[in-house]
Design an enzyme around this catalytic site. Structure first.
Site, PDB file in Angstrom:
ATOM      1  N   PHE A 252      -3.414  -4.841  -9.979  1.00 34.14           N
ATOM      2  CA  PHE A 252      -3.405  -5.823  -8.895  1.00 34.14           C
ATOM      3  C   PHE A 252      -3.850  -5.179  -7.584  1.00 34.14           C
ATOM      4  CE2 PHE A 252      -0.112  -6.499 -12.040  1.00 34.14           C
ATOM      5  CZ  PHE A 252      -0.422  -7.769 -12.506  1.00 34.14           C
TER       6      PHE A 252
ATOM      7  N   GLY B 244       5.958   2.769  -9.216  1.00 34.71           N
ATOM      8  CA  GLY B 244       5.400   1.581  -9.865  1.00 34.71           C
ATOM      9  C   GLY B 244       3.967   1.815 -10.293  1.00 34.71           C
TER      10      GLY B 244
ATOM     11  N   ASP C 108       7.888   5.216 -12.976  1.00 34.12           N
ATOM     12  CA  ASP C 108       7.967   3.823 -13.448  1.00 34.12           C
ATOM     13  C   ASP C 108       8.923   3.796 -14.635  1.00 34.12           C
ATOM     14  OD1 ASP C 108       7.366   1.184 -14.571  1.00 34.12           O
ATOM     15  OD2 ASP C 108       5.535   1.240 -13.384  1.00 34.12           O
TER      16      ASP C 108
ATOM     17  N   GLY D  91       8.387  -3.068 -16.913  1.00 30.50           N
ATOM     18  CA  GLY D  91       7.820  -4.198 -16.172  1.00 30.50           C
ATOM     19  C   GLY D  91       8.749  -4.654 -15.069  1.00 30.50           C
TER      20      GLY D  91
ATOM     21  N   SER E  73      13.393   4.009 -10.059  1.00 30.21           N
ATOM     22  CA  SER E  73      13.019   4.749  -8.861  1.00 30.21           C
ATOM     23  C   SER E  73      14.187   5.444  -8.154  1.00 30.21           C
ATOM     24  CB  SER E  73      12.218   3.808  -7.948  1.00 30.21           C
ATOM     25  OG  SER E  73      12.545   3.902  -6.616  1.00 30.21           O
TER      26      SER E  73
ATOM     27  N   HIS F 239       9.061  -6.718  -6.706  1.00 30.78           N
ATOM     28  CA  HIS F 239       9.034  -7.501  -5.472  1.00 30.78           C
ATOM     29  C   HIS F 239      10.339  -8.210  -5.164  1.00 30.78           C
ATOM     30  CE1 HIS F 239       4.357  -7.764  -5.167  1.00 30.78           C
ATOM     31  NE2 HIS F 239       4.819  -6.528  -5.137  1.00 30.78           N
TER      32      HIS F 239
ATOM     33  N   HIS G 299       2.389  -1.346  -0.901  1.00 35.59           N
ATOM     34  CA  HIS G 299       1.432  -2.358  -1.351  1.00 35.59           C
ATOM     35  C   HIS G 299       2.048  -3.755  -1.269  1.00 35.59           C
ATOM     36  CE1 HIS G 299      -1.451  -4.193  -4.498  1.00 35.59           C
ATOM     37  NE2 HIS G 299      -2.134  -3.957  -3.400  1.00 35.59           N
ATOM     38  N   ASP G 300       1.178  -4.753  -1.155  1.00 38.48           N
ATOM     39  CA  ASP G 300       1.580  -6.168  -1.137  1.00 38.48           C
ATOM     40  C   ASP G 300       2.374  -6.537   0.112  1.00 38.48           C
ATOM     41  OD1 ASP G 300       0.444  -6.695  -3.761  1.00 38.48           O
ATOM     42  OD2 ASP G 300       2.144  -5.584  -4.567  1.00 38.48           O
TER      43      ASP G 300
HETATM   44 MG    MG Z   1       1.281  -4.195  -6.012  1.00 39.79          MG
END
Ligand code: MG
Length: 205
Positions: free
Chosen positions: A14, A40, A65, A69, A118, A138, A163-164
């Site tokens: 992503f 991640g 990670d 998932g 983590s 998230h 990120h994101d």
């Molecule tokens: Mg991301």
């Protein structure tokens, strides 16, 4: 990516090529300060961008990670991928695909996979990281746990990248933006750059 036979964009993920190029630059610049830590990895797209920069600087990437998932990857959720379900257990398991990515890209020498949650990995990591790249789950509790565990591990003059980061909640999950705000307000970090939804801050003290 320089020296890699695999285009990271051919790996599931992503992260845009613009964000990936920024990660390579950050890893190259920060690797002399300490290991590059990725929170991640999923199946390794961003890991390859980080590995390219770390390799040029003679550094390493610690790729953390649990490989089960994130919340959003579970069956029935928005980003579920049936190809990443282990047929034996019926559970998401991204580790085989991640290791295959590293193997194909010839990145096993630079990347040290850590299969752990983590916060557990942070407790086992005694040193300082040159770059910490947070791209984990998230959910708010997950993002907060990543920030609390890894923010203090960034070396002085090192970089925390997230990120994101979407300031407008309608563009994506809000928690990555929430931890970026907390890092900025902590007094430990100055925001210094961004590319796409990748935002980064430099540790000032
Ligand atoms: Mg991301």
């Amino acid at each position: 990516v320089t020296g890699s036979p695999v285009d990271p964009q051919s790996v599931k993920g992503f992260l845009s090529s613009e964000e990936g190029a920024a990660l390579t630059d950050l890893a190259r610049a920060c690797a002399p300060l300490g290991p590059v830590v990725e929170i991640g990895s999923y199946v390794g797209r961003s890991t390859l961008y980080l590995a390219a920069g770390a390799r040029e600087a003679g550094g390493v990437v610690i790729a953390v990670d649990h490989h089960r998932g994130s919340e959003e990857h579970q069956p029935g959720e928005a980003w579920h991928d049936p190809e990443l379900v282990d047929p034996e257990t019926g559970r998401v398991n991204t580790l085989p695909a991640f290791l295959e990515t590293l193997e194909r890209a010839g990145a096993r020498d630079v990347v040290q996979p850590v299969v752990a949650r983590s916060p557990d990995a942070a407790r086992a990591f005694a040193g300082e990281a040159g770059l910490v790249f947070i791209d984990g789950g998230h959910a708010l509790r997950t993002a907060l746990a990543d920030w609390r565990a890894w923010g203090p591990k960034v070396a002085p003059a090192g970089v925390l990248a997230i990120h994101d980061v979407f300031p407008d909640a309608r563009d994506g999950g809000r928690p990555p933006h929430e931890i970026w705000l907390r890092a900025k307000a902590s007094g430990l970090f100055d925001p210094v750059g961004g590319a796409g939804s990748l935002m980064w801050l430099r540790r000032v003290g």
